[in-house]
Design an enzyme around this catalytic site. Sequence first.
Site, PDB file in Angstrom:
ATOM      1  N   TYR A  68       0.849  -1.201   0.000  1.00 43.23           N
ATOM      2  CA  TYR A  68       0.000   0.000   0.000  1.00 43.23           C
ATOM      3  C   TYR A  68       0.880   1.244   0.000  1.00 43.23           C
ATOM      4  O   TYR A  68       1.720   1.424   0.887  1.00 43.23           O
ATOM      5  CB  TYR A  68      -0.916  -0.040   1.230  1.00 43.23           C
ATOM      6  CG  TYR A  68      -1.456   1.287   1.702  1.00 43.23           C
ATOM      7  CD1 TYR A  68      -2.117   2.152   0.832  1.00 43.23           C
ATOM      8  CD2 TYR A  68      -1.323   1.676   3.038  1.00 43.23           C
ATOM      9  CE1 TYR A  68      -2.612   3.370   1.282  1.00 43.23           C
ATOM     10  CE2 TYR A  68      -1.820   2.881   3.491  1.00 43.23           C
ATOM     11  CZ  TYR A  68      -2.461   3.727   2.609  1.00 43.23           C
ATOM     12  OH  TYR A  68      -2.949   4.934   3.047  1.00 43.23           O
ATOM     13  N   LEU A  69       0.693   2.105  -0.997  1.00 45.36           N
ATOM     14  CA  LEU A  69       1.431   3.365  -1.087  1.00 45.36           C
ATOM     15  C   LEU A  69       0.657   4.456  -0.363  1.00 45.36           C
ATOM     16  O   LEU A  69      -0.436   4.845  -0.775  1.00 45.36           O
ATOM     17  CB  LEU A  69       1.637   3.763  -2.550  1.00 45.36           C
ATOM     18  CG  LEU A  69       2.220   5.167  -2.796  1.00 45.36           C
ATOM     19  CD1 LEU A  69       3.611   5.301  -2.178  1.00 45.36           C
ATOM     20  CD2 LEU A  69       2.251   5.486  -4.285  1.00 45.36           C
ATOM     21  N   ALA A  70       1.220   4.955   0.723  1.00 40.29           N
ATOM     22  CA  ALA A  70       0.624   6.065   1.466  1.00 40.29           C
ATOM     23  C   ALA A  70       1.151   7.375   0.898  1.00 40.29           C
ATOM     24  O   ALA A  70       2.360   7.537   0.712  1.00 40.29           O
ATOM     25  CB  ALA A  70       0.965   5.957   2.948  1.00 40.29           C
ATOM     26  N   GLY A  72      -0.730  10.497   1.881  1.00 38.17           N
ATOM     27  CA  GLY A  72      -1.264  11.550   2.741  1.00 38.17           C
ATOM     28  C   GLY A  72      -0.977  11.254   4.201  1.00 38.17           C
ATOM     29  O   GLY A  72       0.156  10.960   4.587  1.00 38.17           O
ATOM     30  N   GLU A 138     -11.109   5.122   3.977  1.00 43.46           N
ATOM     31  CA  GLU A 138     -10.912   5.946   2.781  1.00 43.46           C
ATOM     32  C   GLU A 138     -12.155   5.869   1.891  1.00 43.46           C
ATOM     33  O   GLU A 138     -12.083   5.537   0.710  1.00 43.46           O
ATOM     34  CB  GLU A 138      -9.663   5.477   2.026  1.00 43.46           C
ATOM     35  CG  GLU A 138      -8.393   5.447   2.854  1.00 43.46           C
ATOM     36  CD  GLU A 138      -7.889   6.834   3.225  1.00 43.46           C
ATOM     37  OE1 GLU A 138      -8.529   7.830   2.852  1.00 43.46           O
ATOM     38  OE2 GLU A 138      -6.845   6.925   3.888  1.00 43.46           O
TER      39      GLU A 138
END
Length: 353
Positions: A68-70, A72, A138
């Site tokens: 998972y690319l965060a 924020g 989200e």
Amino acid sequence: MNISINNTSPILSCRLNPLPSNTSFKTSCETLLKRIKRLDARTLNCILAYDDPDKPLIDDGKHTYFWYLAIGSMINPISLHLRDITPIISYPVKCPNHKLVFRDQCGMADIEECQGEEFDGVVHLVPIEQMDRLDQVEHMYKRIIVKIIDYEQRSHLVYVYKMNLIGEKERPKSTPSERYLDIIVKGCEYFGVRSSYINRLKYEQPVIPRKLPNTYRTIENIPDNVYYTNEDLAKHDGKDPTLPLWISVNGKILEYIGVPPQNHSDYDNQKRFYDFVVSYFGGREVVPAISRSWYEPMYKLPLNDDDICDEHRILAEDMCVSWGLNCCSGDTNTIYWKPIGRLRKTLNTTKSE
């Protein structure tokens, strides 16, 4: 690298001042490190043995994990902890052919395709149940797959959240709050993101400055002498179709007016928002959850209700008024909540205004 700068903002001269929150963030990280239980190296290596860079997940036959690319707030270790997200491994990366933008009235981070550009983020490997939790949190986003490159030039496919459209249009670009950018910057520093990217966030990205406590907005037009108990509130948790959904914000009870018609452009987003509120806030006082969900580095890590000072509580109410209670569509003329009374104070009730 590229961050989309909003040149229409009336406060272009405002930039992040990270200094006031440094002490609280450091203290919170020290507290967090005492609570985190890391996987041992042997277990981690056994999981990574099944990794395929051309897939955004790992399946070892017993468990599934997601890359998972965060981009924020989930870059920040405190924000992760407050959402019960405990990555197995985290590391900084570049995301080529995309740029970071900020959208909607809240100025939230979003990813936008842009050939030749790149921006930095942090990749986390999380178990499937935590990815499911992120999907719920989200609710204004959908998951897409992108390619990232780590600082050793190794590529990998990962999931990232892309903000939902309104109808067929992208949400308008906007300016992030100083609080939000502070969360991102401190997370980038914590996980070792390149200083060149961090400095661009600090010195080039305009922000909406933090409010002074005496300017916090509160919920108004509360009916006089109308009080409800915790038991009354709990009955209106959204699970009984014969009763309207209620929440309490700093002791002020609000009733949800209803999801717009299905042909309304904001129906899908409001339906997701309604389901989200029912799952996390329905029939409850929301300030403790808001203080954790909308983390403010100016205050210490809120491990329990007693950790939330009065000023922090009013800030949480201000956040609800500014972001969560009118609508989530950017249409500030649409009101989805109405105040109906106050929560009666008891010995067991969370402190309220």
